[in-house]
Design an enzyme around this catalytic site. Structure first.
Site, PDB file in Angstrom:
ATOM      1  N   ALA A   1       3.679  10.510   3.385  1.00 22.47           N
ATOM      2  CA  ALA A   1       4.185   9.175   3.683  1.00 22.47           C
ATOM      3  C   ALA A   1       5.516   8.895   2.998  1.00 22.47           C
ATOM      4  O   ALA A   1       6.339   8.140   3.523  1.00 22.47           O
ATOM      5  CB  ALA A   1       3.155   8.129   3.271  1.00 22.47           C
ATOM      6  N   THR A   2       5.756   9.482   1.831  1.00 24.41           N
ATOM      7  CA  THR A   2       7.034   9.247   1.151  1.00 24.41           C
ATOM      8  C   THR A   2       8.194   9.717   2.016  1.00 24.41           C
ATOM      9  O   THR A   2       9.200   9.010   2.175  1.00 24.41           O
ATOM     10  CB  THR A   2       7.055   9.940  -0.218  1.00 24.41           C
ATOM     11  OG1 THR A   2       6.085   9.318  -1.069  1.00 24.41           O
ATOM     12  CG2 THR A   2       8.425   9.824  -0.875  1.00 24.41           C
TER      13      THR A   2
ATOM     14  N   ASN B   1      -1.756  -1.020  -1.780  1.00 23.65           N
ATOM     15  CA  ASN B   1      -2.447   0.072  -2.450  1.00 23.65           C
ATOM     16  C   ASN B   1      -3.051  -0.323  -3.781  1.00 23.65           C
ATOM     17  O   ASN B   1      -3.988   0.314  -4.265  1.00 23.65           O
ATOM     18  CB  ASN B   1      -1.500   1.257  -2.656  1.00 23.65           C
ATOM     19  CG  ASN B   1      -0.289   0.902  -3.489  1.00 23.65           C
ATOM     20  OD1 ASN B   1       0.396  -0.084  -3.224  1.00 23.65           O
ATOM     21  ND2 ASN B   1       0.000   1.704  -4.503  1.00 23.65           N
TER      22      ASN B   1
ATOM     23  N   GLN C   1      -2.532   2.832   3.502  1.00 22.25           N
ATOM     24  CA  GLN C   1      -3.869   2.422   3.063  1.00 22.25           C
ATOM     25  C   GLN C   1      -4.698   1.807   4.185  1.00 22.25           C
ATOM     26  O   GLN C   1      -5.911   1.675   4.045  1.00 22.25           O
ATOM     27  CB  GLN C   1      -3.736   1.411   1.912  1.00 22.25           C
ATOM     28  CG  GLN C   1      -3.076   1.946   0.667  1.00 22.25           C
ATOM     29  CD  GLN C   1      -3.944   2.932  -0.098  1.00 22.25           C
ATOM     30  OE1 GLN C   1      -5.164   2.956   0.044  1.00 22.25           O
ATOM     31  NE2 GLN C   1      -3.313   3.750  -0.924  1.00 22.25           N
TER      32      GLN C   1
ATOM     33  N   SER D   1      -0.474   8.758   5.996  1.00 23.55           N
ATOM     34  CA  SER D   1      -0.687   9.938   5.149  1.00 23.55           C
ATOM     35  C   SER D   1      -2.110  10.451   5.334  1.00 23.55           C
ATOM     36  O   SER D   1      -3.057   9.661   5.405  1.00 23.55           O
ATOM     37  CB  SER D   1      -0.456   9.567   3.684  1.00 23.55           C
ATOM     38  OG  SER D   1      -0.697  10.669   2.836  1.00 23.55           O
TER      39      SER D   1
ATOM     40  N   HIS E   1      -4.064  12.327   3.268  1.00 26.53           N
ATOM     41  CA  HIS E   1      -5.014  12.410   2.154  1.00 26.53           C
ATOM     42  C   HIS E   1      -5.615  11.062   1.774  1.00 26.53           C
ATOM     43  O   HIS E   1      -6.491  10.999   0.918  1.00 26.53           O
ATOM     44  CB  HIS E   1      -4.380  13.096   0.938  1.00 26.53           C
ATOM     45  CG  HIS E   1      -3.405  12.274   0.167  1.00 26.53           C
ATOM     46  ND1 HIS E   1      -3.740  11.643  -1.012  1.00 26.53           N
ATOM     47  CD2 HIS E   1      -2.105  12.006   0.366  1.00 26.53           C
ATOM     48  CE1 HIS E   1      -2.678  11.018  -1.494  1.00 26.53           C
ATOM     49  NE2 HIS E   1      -1.671  11.231  -0.661  1.00 26.53           N
TER      50      HIS E   1
ATOM     51  N   THR F   1       9.414  23.813   9.093  1.00 26.17           N
ATOM     52  CA  THR F   1       8.275  24.491   9.703  1.00 26.17           C
ATOM     53  C   THR F   1       6.994  23.727   9.403  1.00 26.17           C
ATOM     54  O   THR F   1       6.674  23.460   8.233  1.00 26.17           O
ATOM     55  CB  THR F   1       8.150  25.933   9.176  1.00 26.17           C
ATOM     56  OG1 THR F   1       9.356  26.644   9.473  1.00 26.17           O
ATOM     57  CG2 THR F   1       6.963  26.643   9.801  1.00 26.17           C
TER      58      THR F   1
ATOM     59  N   CYS G   1       1.077   6.698  -8.488  1.00 24.34           N
ATOM     60  CA  CYS G   1       2.482   7.114  -8.433  1.00 24.34           C
ATOM     61  C   CYS G   1       3.270   6.603  -9.629  1.00 24.34           C
ATOM     62  O   CYS G   1       4.319   7.140  -9.964  1.00 24.34           O
ATOM     63  CB  CYS G   1       3.121   6.615  -7.140  1.00 24.34           C
ATOM     64  SG  CYS G   1       2.245   7.168  -5.677  1.00 24.34           S
TER      65      CYS G   1
END
Length: 360
Positions: free
Chosen positions: A68-69, A138, A166, A183, A185, A221, A304
Site C-alpha cells: 500500500a505504501t 488504522n 484497513q 494491501s 497482509h 516483475t 509503522c
C-alpha cells in the site's frame, strides 16, 4: 502467544499459503515471459487480479504493487494540483503529500476521529487536484464519511484517493472513488504485495520507470506467488464477510464488557470497525505493560511509527494529551481470534494494570 495486533498485520490464511506454495516451489517462470510457462504464470496473476478486484468498485483497472505504501505514493505523486487530506492519515499519505512540494491542506478531526464535513466543504474548492482520506483508521478504527467526501471532491473537480488498507474486505468501499490503495497482509494474505485501483478515465504519471509491466504504467516483475496469495485471501474475505464481521463484533462486545469502568475508548464507537479497540486508562504505562505481558501481542499505536518515541499523531489529532496518548493501547482481533483467548488476555491486562497502580 496470543496475537491481538490485527491492524499491524493479520495471520496468513491457510488457503492463501496453499495458493502461494506451488509458485515458490515448482512454477517459477517470469509472468512477463512469452513462453508457455511464462504464460501460465501470467494466467495465475490475472486470476488473482480478478479475485482482488471483486471487492472493489466496478470498472477501473487494478495494478499490483509492492504494497500500500507504493500504491499511495503512486496515487499522490502521479496526480497534480493542490491536495486536501486529514490529520489522522497514515504516514504513507502525510509524508508523501509533504514531499510533493504542492499546496497541502490538512483538515482536523473531532474527538471521535471524524472529519467535519462543513470544514471539508470549505477546504475542497475548485482548483483542488486531489482529496485523500482513509476509509478505516488504522489506529482508532474510525470510519470516515468517504461517500460524502467523494462528492465534495468531484463537485470541486478533484480526484478522490481512498486509503482502504484497513477497510478492504471488511467495509464496503463507496462507489465514486477515483483511486483506491489496498494491501494483502491486512486481509490474511502475504506481505510484499498490494494494489492500486485506478478508476476509468484516470491517468497517472508513473512512479517507477522501467519495463511498464503493469498496464496502467507500473514497472517491475510481478511475483505470481504473492499475487496468487492475495487473490486467495480476497476470495476468502468475500466468502466469509458476514461471518467475519459478526465474529469481530462479538469480540468487540466481549472485550468492552470485560474492561473496567476506568477504561475509555478512543475515537468513535458508533462509526467504527469492530475489530479495532483502542483504549486508555489514566496513569497507565503502556511500555511497561507490554514488557510485563510479552506473550500478548498488542500495540501502543501504529507499527509503522513504533520505536519513534513520539506519541501517536492520530491520538493527538483527536485531542488527547501526550500523557493520555501514552496511556493508550490498541487491541486488534479478527477471524482467528477466539473468545477464550481474548477473555484471558483482557483479564491479564486488567491484573497487570491494577498491579501498576498498587506499586505506584
Amino acid at each position: 502467544m496470543t496475537y491481538l495486533d490485527y491492524q499491524a498485520t493479520t495471520p496468513l490464511a491457510p488457503e492463501a499459503l496453499e495458493a502461494i506454495l506451488p509458485w515458490l516451489r515448482d512454477q517459477y517462470a517470469n509472468p512477463h515471459s512469452a513462453h508457455r510457462e511464462g504464460r501460465r504464470a501470467r494466467a495465475a496473476v490475472e486470476v488473482a487480479r480478478d479475485q482482488v478486484a471483486a471487492l472493489l468498485p466496478p470498472g477501473g483497472r487494478l495494478a499490483f504493487t509492492s504494497g500500500a505504501t507504493e500504491a499511495l505514493n503512486w496515487a499522490i505523486k502521479g496526480t497534480t494540483g493542490p491536495i486536501v487530506t486529514l490529520a489522522t492519515e497514515h504516514a504513507a499519505v502525510l509524508d508523501t503529500v509533504a514531499a510533493t512540494g504542492r499546496s497541502v491542506t490538512i483538515l482536523p478531526v473531532g474527538a471521535d476521529g471524524l472529519v467535519d464535513l462543513a470544514r471539508a466543504a470549505a477546504a475542497i474548492r475548485p482548483g483542488t487536484g486531489l482529496v485523500a482520506a482513509m476509509l478505516v483508521n488504522n489506529e482508532i478504527g474510525a470510519i470516515q464519511p468517504v461517500a460524502e467526501l467523494v462528492k465534495l471532491a468531484h463537485d470541486a473537480g478533484a480526484l478522490f484517493l481512498c486509503d482502504a488498507v484497513q477497510g478492504y474486505g471488511r467495509v464496503p468501499i463507496p462507489d465514486g472513488c477515483d483511486l483506491v490503495a489496498i494491501s494483502a497482509h491486512k486481509v490474511h494474505g502475504p506481505k510484499g504485495v498490494g494494489a492500486l485501483w485506478i478508476g476509468n478515465g484516470v491517468t497517472l504519471a508513473p512512479l517507477l520507470h522501467g519495463g511498464g509491466q503493469e498496464e496502467p504504467g507500473r514497472s517491475g516483475t510481478l511475483s505470481p506467488a504473492l499475487c496468487a496469495g492475495f487473490g486467495a485471501a480476497a476470495r476468502l474475505a468475500a466468502g466469509r464477510h458476514d461471518i467475519d464481521t459478526l465474529h469481530a463484533q462479538g469480540l468487540f462486545d466481549l472485550a468492552s464488557s470485560r474492561l473496567g469502568a476506568d477504561w475509555t475508548v478512543n475515537g468513535s464507537v458508533e462509526h467504527r470497525y469492530p475489530g479495532n479497540l483502542n483504549i486508555r486508562r489514566p496513569g497507565l504505562d503502556v511500555a511497561r505493560l507490554m514488557s510485563d505481558l510479552r506473550d500478548l501481542s498488542f500495540s501502543a499505536g501504529s507499527a509503522c511509527a513504533s520505536g519513534s518515541g513520539r506519541p501517536s499523531h492520530v491520538l493527538r489529532a483527536i485531542g488527547l494529551s501526550d500523557a493520555e496518548a501514552r496511556s493508550s493501547l490498541r487491541l486488534g482481533f479478527g477471524r482467528y481470534t477466539t473468545q477464550d483467548e481474548l477473555t484471558a488476555a483482557i483479564g491479564r491486562i486488567e491484573t497487570a494494570t491494577w498491579s501498576q497502580q498498587v506499586v505506584a
